[in-house]
Write a protein that holds these residues in place. Structure first.
Motif, PDB file in Angstrom:
ATOM      1  N   LEU A   1      31.627 -12.987   2.304  1.00 59.14           N
ATOM      2  CA  LEU A   1      33.085 -13.129   2.343  1.00 59.14           C
ATOM      3  C   LEU A   1      33.519 -13.875   3.601  1.00 59.14           C
ATOM      4  CD1 LEU A   1      35.835 -12.427   1.092  1.00 59.14           C
ATOM      5  CD2 LEU A   1      35.787 -10.294   2.411  1.00 59.14           C
TER       6      LEU A   1
ATOM      7  N   LEU B   1      31.988  -8.526  -4.860  1.00 58.12           N
ATOM      8  CA  LEU B   1      32.572  -8.817  -3.548  1.00 58.12           C
ATOM      9  C   LEU B   1      34.051  -9.166  -3.675  1.00 58.12           C
ATOM     10  CD1 LEU B   1      32.250  -9.097  -0.532  1.00 58.12           C
ATOM     11  CD2 LEU B   1      31.362 -11.413  -0.866  1.00 58.12           C
ATOM     12  N   ARG B   2      34.439  -9.805  -4.777  1.00 63.22           N
ATOM     13  CA  ARG B   2      35.855 -10.132  -4.955  1.00 63.22           C
ATOM     14  C   ARG B   2      36.700  -8.849  -4.990  1.00 63.22           C
ATOM     15  NH1 ARG B   2      35.441 -12.571  -9.187  1.00 63.22           N
ATOM     16  NH2 ARG B   2      35.370 -14.705  -8.422  1.00 63.22           N
TER      17      ARG B   2
ATOM     18  N   GLN C   1      36.166 -10.191   6.933  1.00 65.78           N
ATOM     19  CA  GLN C   1      35.293 -11.368   6.954  1.00 65.78           C
ATOM     20  C   GLN C   1      33.890 -10.942   7.378  1.00 65.78           C
ATOM     21  OE1 GLN C   1      36.450 -15.487   8.229  1.00 65.78           O
ATOM     22  NE2 GLN C   1      35.470 -14.857  10.124  1.00 65.78           N
TER      23      GLN C   1
ATOM     24  N   ALA D   1      37.052  -7.713  -1.534  1.00 67.48           N
ATOM     25  CA  ALA D   1      37.958  -8.589  -0.784  1.00 67.48           C
ATOM     26  C   ALA D   1      39.412  -8.207  -1.030  1.00 67.48           C
ATOM     27  CB  ALA D   1      37.712 -10.044  -1.161  1.00 67.48           C
TER      28      ALA D   1
ATOM     29  N   PHE E   1      40.834 -16.143   0.698  1.00 63.53           N
ATOM     30  CA  PHE E   1      39.445 -15.873   1.065  1.00 63.53           C
ATOM     31  C   PHE E   1      38.527 -16.748   0.235  1.00 63.53           C
ATOM     32  CE2 PHE E   1      40.453 -12.516  -2.105  1.00 63.53           C
ATOM     33  CZ  PHE E   1      39.495 -12.790  -3.074  1.00 63.53           C
TER      34      PHE E   1
ATOM     35  N   ILE F   1      34.512 -16.734  -1.344  1.00 60.04           N
ATOM     36  CA  ILE F   1      33.283 -16.000  -1.616  1.00 60.04           C
ATOM     37  C   ILE F   1      32.178 -17.020  -1.857  1.00 60.04           C
ATOM     38  CG2 ILE F   1      32.080 -14.492  -3.248  1.00 60.04           C
ATOM     39  CD1 ILE F   1      34.744 -13.063  -3.681  1.00 60.04           C
TER      40      ILE F   1
ATOM     41  N   ARG G   1      36.972 -15.653   5.416  1.00 64.25           N
ATOM     42  CA  ARG G   1      38.438 -15.723   5.407  1.00 64.25           C
ATOM     43  C   ARG G   1      38.904 -16.820   6.367  1.00 64.25           C
ATOM     44  NH1 ARG G   1      40.910 -11.495   2.751  1.00 64.25           N
ATOM     45  NH2 ARG G   1      39.691  -9.597   2.354  1.00 64.25           N
TER      46      ARG G   1
END
Length: 324
Positions: free
Chosen positions: A137, A94-95, A104, A98, A203, A205, A139
Motif C-alpha cells: 500500500l 489490501l484494498r 502506507q 486501505a 492510494f 496498491i 499513499r
C-alpha cells in the motif's frame, strides 16, 4: 501465532534454545512451547532436542510463513505485514484494509491466491507452495498520470530484490513484467483509488506475483510455453521467506525515494528494459499494431515508430515482442 513466534526464535538462534528461554521471552507456558515444536515438526521442520540444552532448528522445508518472514525483518516492521496462507487476491484484501485506514507500507503476503489478478482482467496463475503473492500500500501525493511511473519503479524494486536474494538478473518488458527471453517470471499489477472531487490519488496498491519454485508442469498448459520460474532459471530452490522480506525492504526504500530519486530509477529501468530496440505489437482489445520500440522517455513512456514512420509515445497499455 505461537508457532510462528517459536519458529522465528529458532531461525534466529545459532545455538540450542532452552524451552525455559522461549517460554519466558514469549510469555507462554513450557507446554505451549512443546506443542509449537511438535506442530513445526509435523510441518516438516527438523528440530533437534537435547536434555538440558533445548531445541535447535537443523533444517526447514520450503514453507512460506509469517514466522520465517519475521526472522528476516525488524520486529516493528511486522506490525503492518499481514500473512495469509490462502486468499482470493492479495490486492483485493489490501484494498479492504486501505479503505479501513491501513497506513502506507501495509503489506499483504500469501502463499496461494484462488483468484489471482492479471492485467486486462486476466487471471494470474497462483499455485500454492511455489510462488510469492505480495501487495503493498502506497499513499503518494500525486495524480493518476503518475501511475505508470510508480509501476516502473516497482519493477526496479522487484528486480533488486531478486538480485539480492538469488543473484539472478532478469529483464523488464515494458512496462511492468519481469521476463527471461519471452517467458514471464513476474507480473506486477498496479491499482489505484482516486478522489472524485480533487482528482488526486487516494492510494495505490502494487501487486506482485513472482514465480519462485515452480516446475514447468506447475503452470497451466496454456501458459507453459510463456512462463518460467527462478528455480527453472537457476536450478536452485529459492528461499521464499527471504525474498518476501527483501521485497518489503525494497518497497519501503522505493517509497522513501519517491519522487526525488527519479533519475536513478529511470537509469536502472532502462538498463534492464528488453523491449527497446525491438519490433513489438501494440495490443488494443482485439486489434494489434506493429511498431519499433525506440526508447523509454523521461516519464517511463515507450517511444515507438509506427509502420508509417510517425512517432508515438505509449504511457499505458500492453505490448508484446512475441511474433512481432
Amino acid at each position: 501465532m505461537t508457532k510462528d513466534h517459536v519458529l522465528k526464535m529458532l531461525i534466529q538462534s545459532d545455538s540450542y534454545l532452552s524451552g525455559e528461554t522461549v517460554s519466558q521471552e514469549l510469555g507462554i507456558t513450557r507446554a505451549a512451547v512443546n506443542a509449537a515444536v511438535k506442530s513445526l515438526r509435523a510441518d516438516g521442520y527438523i528440530i533437534d532436542s537435547v536434555t538440558n540444552r533445548g531445541y535447535k532448528l537443523m533444517n526447514r522445508p520450503d514453507i512460506l510463513c509469517e514466522g520465517a518472514i519475521a526472522s528476516c525483518l525488524p520486529e516493528n516492521r511486522m506490525e503492518t505485514v499481514c500473512f495469509l496462507k490462502e486468499v482470493d487476491s492479495t490486492n483485493d484484501y489490501l484494498r479492504k484494509l486501505a479503505y479501513q485506514g491501513a497506513p502506507q507500507g501495509q503489506v499483504v503476503i500469501s502463499d496461494h491466491q484462488t483468484n489471482g489478478k492479471g492485467r486486462q482482467g486476466r487471471s494470474f496463475d497462483s499455485p500454492s507452495d511455489a510462488g510469492i503473492y505480495f501487495s503493498y500500500l502506497f499513499r503518494p501525493t500525486t495524480v493518476p498520470a503518475d501511475t505508470a511511473e510508480i509501476t516502473a519503479w516497482s519493477a526496479v524494486a522487484v528486480q533488486n530484490s531478486i538480485r539480492s536474494v538469488c543473484g539472478f538478473e532478469s529483464e523488464i518488458k515494458w512496462i511492468n513484467d519481469l521476463v527471461v527471453g519471452d517467458k514471464k517470471l513476474c507480473g506486477i499489477l498496479t491499482e489505484l483509488a482516486v478522489e472524485a472531487e480533487s482528482g488526486q490519488v487516494q492510494f495505490v496498491i502494487i501487486g506482485v506475483g513472482i514465480n519462485c519454485n515452480e516446475l514447468t508442469e506447475d503452470f497451466s498448459e496454456d501458459i507453459q510455453d510463456r512462463a518460467t520460474s527462478l528455480f527453472l532459471q537457476t536450478g536452485n530452490r529459492i528461499d521464499r521467506n527471504a525474498l518476501a522480506a527483501e521485497l518489503v525492504q525494497n518497497f519501503d526504500q522505493m517509497i522513501s525515494h519517491w519522487p526525488d530519486e527519479h533519475d536513478w530509477y529511470l537509469e536502472q529501468y532502462c538498463r534492464w528494459c528488453s523491449t527497446t530496440g525491438r519490433m513489438i505489437r501494440i495490443i488494443k482489445g482485439n486489434e494489434t499494431e506493429t511498431a519499433f520500440a525506440e526508447r523509454v522517455n523521461n516519464s517511463f513512456g515507450l517511444v515507438v515508430k509506427l509502420a508509417d514512420g510517425s512517432m508515438k509515445v505509449l504511457n499505458s497499455g500492453e505490448v508484446t515482442t512475441r511474433n512481432a
